[in-house]
Write a protein that holds these residues in place. Structure first.
Motif, mmCIF file in Angstrom:
data_model
loop_
_atom_site.group_PDB
_atom_site.id
_atom_site.type_symbol
_atom_site.label_atom_id
_atom_site.label_comp_id
_atom_site.label_asym_id
_atom_site.label_seq_id
_atom_site.Cartn_x
_atom_site.Cartn_y
_atom_site.Cartn_z
ATOM 1 N N VAL A 77 0.902 -0.876 -0.106
ATOM 2 C CA VAL A 77 -0.011 -0.182 -0.026
ATOM 3 C C VAL A 77 0.824 1.245 -0.124
ATOM 4 N N ASP A 78 0.294 2.180 -0.015
ATOM 5 C CA ASP A 78 1.536 3.636 -0.717
ATOM 6 C C ASP A 78 0.042 4.636 0.132
ATOM 7 N N ILE A 79 1.311 5.992 0.426
ATOM 8 C CA ILE A 79 0.970 7.003 1.120
ATOM 9 C C ILE A 79 1.306 7.964 0.433
ATOM 10 N N LEU A 80 0.474 8.318 -0.318
ATOM 11 C CA LEU A 80 0.111 9.977 -0.996
ATOM 12 C C LEU A 80 0.940 11.072 -0.463
ATOM 13 N N PRO A 81 0.809 12.560 -0.727
ATOM 14 C CA PRO A 81 1.084 14.186 -0.160
ATOM 15 C C PRO A 81 0.045 13.988 0.011
ATOM 16 N N PRO A 82 -0.924 14.823 0.881
ATOM 17 C CA PRO A 82 -1.697 14.967 2.156
ATOM 18 C C PRO A 82 -2.353 16.523 0.966
ATOM 19 N N ASP A 83 -3.392 16.176 1.042
ATOM 20 C CA ASP A 83 -4.236 17.083 0.246
ATOM 21 C C ASP A 83 -4.551 18.620 0.962
ATOM 22 N N PHE A 84 -4.829 19.501 0.360
ATOM 23 C CA PHE A 84 -5.161 21.053 1.725
ATOM 24 C C PHE A 84 -5.995 20.362 3.006
ATOM 25 N N LYS A 85 -7.135 19.835 3.070
ATOM 26 C CA LYS A 85 -7.866 19.393 3.912
ATOM 27 C C LYS A 85 -6.702 18.883 4.897
ATOM 28 N N THR A 86 -6.694 17.227 4.477
ATOM 29 C CA THR A 86 -5.720 16.742 5.761
ATOM 30 C C THR A 86 -4.536 17.573 6.271
ATOM 31 N N ARG A 87 -3.858 18.643 5.289
ATOM 32 C CA ARG A 87 -2.804 19.543 5.834
ATOM 33 C C ARG A 87 -2.976 20.163 7.087
ATOM 34 N N TYR A 88 -3.671 20.759 6.763
ATOM 35 C CA TYR A 88 -4.422 21.711 7.671
ATOM 36 C C TYR A 88 -4.965 21.173 8.786
ATOM 37 N N GLU A 89 -5.538 19.925 8.886
ATOM 38 C CA GLU A 89 -6.106 18.645 10.064
ATOM 39 C C GLU A 89 -5.030 18.721 10.731
ATOM 40 N N ILE A 90 -3.338 18.147 10.048
ATOM 41 C CA ILE A 90 -2.582 18.126 10.587
ATOM 42 C C ILE A 90 -1.634 18.652 11.432
ATOM 43 N N VAL A 91 -1.863 20.144 10.764
ATOM 44 C CA VAL A 91 -1.667 21.540 11.515
ATOM 45 C C VAL A 91 -1.742 21.500 12.847
ATOM 46 N N LYS A 92 -3.505 21.898 12.625
ATOM 47 C CA LYS A 92 -3.869 21.433 13.662
ATOM 48 C C LYS A 92 -3.684 20.412 15.047
ATOM 49 N N ALA A 93 -3.184 19.830 14.624
ATOM 50 C CA ALA A 93 -4.004 18.322 15.692
ATOM 51 C C ALA A 93 -2.643 18.714 16.302
ATOM 52 N N GLU A 112 -1.741 19.601 20.039
ATOM 53 C CA GLU A 112 -0.413 18.477 20.594
ATOM 54 C C GLU A 112 0.554 18.833 21.265
ATOM 55 N N LEU A 113 1.017 20.167 21.342
ATOM 56 C CA LEU A 113 1.774 21.127 21.989
ATOM 57 C C LEU A 113 1.210 22.230 22.028
ATOM 58 N N ASP A 114 -0.338 21.662 23.217
ATOM 59 C CA ASP A 114 -0.869 22.884 23.655
ATOM 60 C C ASP A 114 0.143 24.366 23.348
ATOM 61 N N ILE A 115 0.125 24.793 22.125
ATOM 62 C CA ILE A 115 -0.048 26.262 21.582
ATOM 63 C C ILE A 115 -1.087 26.773 21.184
ATOM 64 N N GLU A 116 -1.232 27.913 21.561
ATOM 65 C CA GLU A 116 -2.480 28.971 20.620
ATOM 66 C C GLU A 116 -2.522 29.605 19.271
ATOM 67 N N ALA A 117 -3.149 29.153 18.358
ATOM 68 C CA ALA A 117 -2.690 29.960 17.230
ATOM 69 C C ALA A 117 -3.893 30.107 16.195
ATOM 70 N N GLU A 118 -4.069 31.206 15.843
ATOM 71 C CA GLU A 118 -5.535 31.235 15.183
ATOM 72 C C GLU A 118 -5.410 30.429 13.633
ATOM 73 N N ASP A 119 -7.207 30.147 13.563
ATOM 74 C CA ASP A 119 -7.395 28.846 12.243
ATOM 75 C C ASP A 119 -6.651 29.983 11.057
ATOM 76 N N ASP A 120 -6.565 30.999 10.785
ATOM 77 C CA ASP A 120 -5.967 31.387 9.603
ATOM 78 C C ASP A 120 -4.471 30.390 9.689
ATOM 79 N N VAL A 121 -3.812 30.571 11.300
ATOM 80 C CA VAL A 121 -2.486 30.468 10.905
ATOM 81 C C VAL A 121 -2.280 29.099 9.868
ATOM 82 N N PHE A 122 -3.321 27.854 10.780
ATOM 83 C CA PHE A 122 -3.047 26.342 9.933
ATOM 84 C C PHE A 122 -3.078 26.633 8.680
#
Length: 475
Positions: free
Chosen positions: A302-318, A322-332
Motif C-alpha cells: 500500500v502507498d501513502i501519497l502527499p496530503p491534500d490541503f484539508k488533510t494538511r490543515y488538520e495535521i497542523v491543527k492537531a 498536541e503541543l498545547d500552543i494557541e494559534a489563529e485558525d488562519d495560521v493553520f
C-alpha cells in the motif's frame, strides 16, 4: 570546569528550557539529560536514550542551543550524544528511586506503577517513539487505505496481511504507522513481542559481528564472530512482530540481503507478522534480491501519497493541540497552503513560528506573525507543476499546450513523459494529480514515470538530460 559548576549551569539552562519547550518534550527527553562538561563555551550533554537524541536534534535542538546562549553568552553552544555508560547509570538510579517510591505505596498503587513500568520497558525494548500512535495519526484521502490496513494488522497480526509493505516519499507518515502498529499491539496484546528497527541499524548491528583477526604476525583478515552473530539473529527472529523501516537501504548490500532473507523466512514460516516501510514499492528497488521482492509483494503493498490541503490543515491543527500552543485558525490554513510536500515540512514550519512566538513572549500566534517568520521559507516552496512543465517544454522547443494535447510526435511525447516523471519526483504529486494537469489517464502517467525511470538507468546521455532539466527547474 568542575562538575558542580557544570550542574549549576545546566540547572539554569533547564529552567529556561522548561519555559520554552512543550511540557511533554521537556519531561520525556530533556529531564533525563546529564551535563558532563563545559569547556570552550560548549556544554556537553549525554542522553540515556538514543531515540531522544534523534528527536531533540530533529525538532528542538535550536531551542536548546538558544537557551545555552542565554545562560552562557552568544558564543556558547552545546553538544548532545547518547552515552551507554550514562544509560546504565541512569537506569540503575531510576530503579533505586522506584524502590523508594514503592516502599511508601499501597498494594493497589504498587500494582498500577508495576503495570506502567512493565509497559515502559516493553516500549523501550521495542524501540518505539511514545508519540507515534493511531490516535494522533491524521487520516486523509492520501493515507486512508494504508491506515485501515495498518489498523487491521494491529488488531489481527499474522492473520490476513502478512507481510504488509507501506511505501511513499519521505515525511508522509510511514514510520508513524509502523510505530502505531507496535504501540497498539503492546497495549492490547502484551503477550506478543514487538521490535521496530531501521534497516540501517540492522545493517550496522550485523556488521559489528564481523571482526578483524589481529593476532601478532598473522595477516589481517575479516572473520565472523559466531557467538555475536547467533545473538544478533536471536534478537530479530525471536519476535512476534517485526517492524522494519527504510528497507530501501538494503539495496545492493548482498551479504545483508542474504541475512535478512533468512530472518524474513524464519519469521514468516513461524507465522510472525512482518511490516515493512520504504520510499519505493518493491519493484522500484532495482538492486533488491528477487527472492525478497517476491516475498514483499506476496502480502499486501500500500502507498501513502502527499496530503491534500484539508488533510494538511488538520495535521497542523492537531500538532498545535498536541503541543498545547494557541494559534489563529488562519495560521493553520496559511501553513497548509504554503507547505505541501510532506508532514515533516508542515510541522517544521509550525515549530519555527511557535519558537519565534515563544522567544518574543507572544501568546496567540497570528497569521501575520506566521507570514513574517516564514516569508523566506515560502519562497522555496513556490515550485509548481506549471513551472516544471514550462521548463521542460522550453527545453524541447514545444509548448505546455502541446504537452496537454493528444499530439504523439516523439519530441512532444518525450517532453510529456519527462514532465510527468519530474513532477512525481520533485513535487511528490500523485499519478492522478499529474494526469489531471496533463489531461491524460493516470495509467498513462504511471507508464510515463516508469519508462523515464528505466531509461535513466541504462542511458547515460538521457540521464544527463534529466539532470540538466532538473537543474534549470531548481534555479
Amino acid at each position: 570546569m568542575d562538575i558542580t559548576d557544570v550542574n549549576v549551569i545546566w540547572d539554569k539552562v533547564k529552567a529556561d528550557l522548561e519555559e520554552n519547550l512543550p511540557e511533554h518534550v521537556y519531561n520525556n527527553w530533556v529531564t533525563p539529560l546529564a551535563a558532563v562538561d563545559c569547556e570552550n563555551d560548549t556544554l556537553v550533554l549525554y542522553s540515556p536514550h538514543s531515540m531522544a537524541v534523534d528527536i531533540l536534534k530533529k525538532s528542538w535542538f535550536n531551542i536548546i542551543k538558544s537557551s545555552v546562549k542565554r545562560i552562557l553568552g552568544d558564543n556558547a553552544t552545546c553538544s548532545l550524544s547518547y552515552d551507554p555508560e550514562y544509560a546504565k547509570s541512569y537506569i540503575k538510579t531510576q530503579k533505586e528511586e522506584l524502590k523508594k517510591q514503592k516502599a511508601g505505596q499501597t498494594k493497589e498503587e504498587r500494582s498500577v506503577e508495576d503495570a506502567k513500568a512493565a509497559l515502559a520497558k516493553m516500549q523501550s525494548s521495542a524501540n518505539l517513539n511514545l508519540n507515534l500512535k493511531f490516535e494522533n495519526f491524521v487520516v486523509g484521502e492520501n493515507s486512508k487505505f494504508a491506515y485501515n490496513i495498518a489498523y487491521t494488522v494491529a488488531n489481527n497480526p499474522s492473520k490476513q496481511f502478512n507481510p504488509l509493505f507501506i511505501y511513499g516519499s519521505s515525511g508522509l507518515g510511514k514510520t508513524h504507522l509502523l510505530q502505531a502498529i507496535g504501540h497498539y499491539i503492546i497495549f492490547n496484546r502484551p503477550d506478543l513481542t514487538v521490535r521496530y528497527v531501521r534497516m540501517e541499524e540492522y545493517f550496522n548491528e550485523m556488521m559489528r559481528c564481523y571482526k578483524l583477526n589481529e593476532s601478532p604476525g598473522a595477516k589481517k583478515k575479516q572473520y565472523c564472530d559466531n557467538a555475536a552473530m547467533r545473538k544478533f539473529h536471536q534478537k530479530f527472529s525471536n519476535v512476534d512482530i517485526l517492524l522494519m523501516d527504510d528497507i530501501q537501504f538494503l539495496e545492493s548490500k548482498l551479504k545483508t540481503m542474504e541475512d535478512f532473507f533468512s530472518t524474513f523466512e524464519a519469521l514468516y514460516t513461524n507465522n510472525k507478522q512482518i511490516v515493512i516501510a520504504s520510499d519505493r514499492e518493491p519493484k522500484d528497488i532495482p538492486k533488491l534480491d528477487k527472492r525478497l521482492r517476491t516475498r514483499f509483494e506476496m502480502g499486501i503493498v500500500v502507498d501513502i501519497l502527499p496530503p491534500d490541503f484539508k488533510t494538511r490543515y488538520e495535521i497542523v491543527k492537531a500538532y498545535a493541540k498536541e503541543l498545547d500552543i494557541e494559534a489563529e485558525d488562519d495560521v493553520f490554513k496559511f501553513i497548509a497552503e504554503n507547505f505541501d510536500n510532506n508532514v515533516r515540512e508542515l510541522k517544521g514550519a509550525f515549530n519555527k513560528v511557535s519558537a519565534f512566538a515563544s522567544f518574543s513572549d507572544i501568546g496567540l500566534i497570528t497569521v501575520n506573525l506566521a507570514r513574517q517568520v516564514l516569508k523566506n521559507s515560502i519562497k522555496k516552496n513556490e515550485l509548481t507543476i506549471d513551472i516544471i512543465a514550462g521548463v521542460v517544454a522550453e527545453y524541447f522547443g514545444v509548448t505546455v499546450k502541446d504537452l496537454k494535447s493528444t499530439a504523439r510526435q516523439q519530441k512532444i511525447s518525450n517532453a510529456r513523459q519527462i514532465t510527468a516523471y519530474l513532477s512525481r519526483e520533485i513535487l511528490s504529486l500523485s499519478y492522478e494529480a499529474i494526469a489531471d494537469y496533463l489531461d491524460k489517464k493516470h495509467t498513462t502517467i504511471l507508464y510515463s514515470c516508469e519508462t523515464v525511470g528505466e531509461k535513466i538507468k541504462v542511458n547515460s546521455d538521457f540521464a544527463n538530460t534529466i539532470q540538466d532539466i532538473r537543474a534549470k527547474i531548481k534555479k
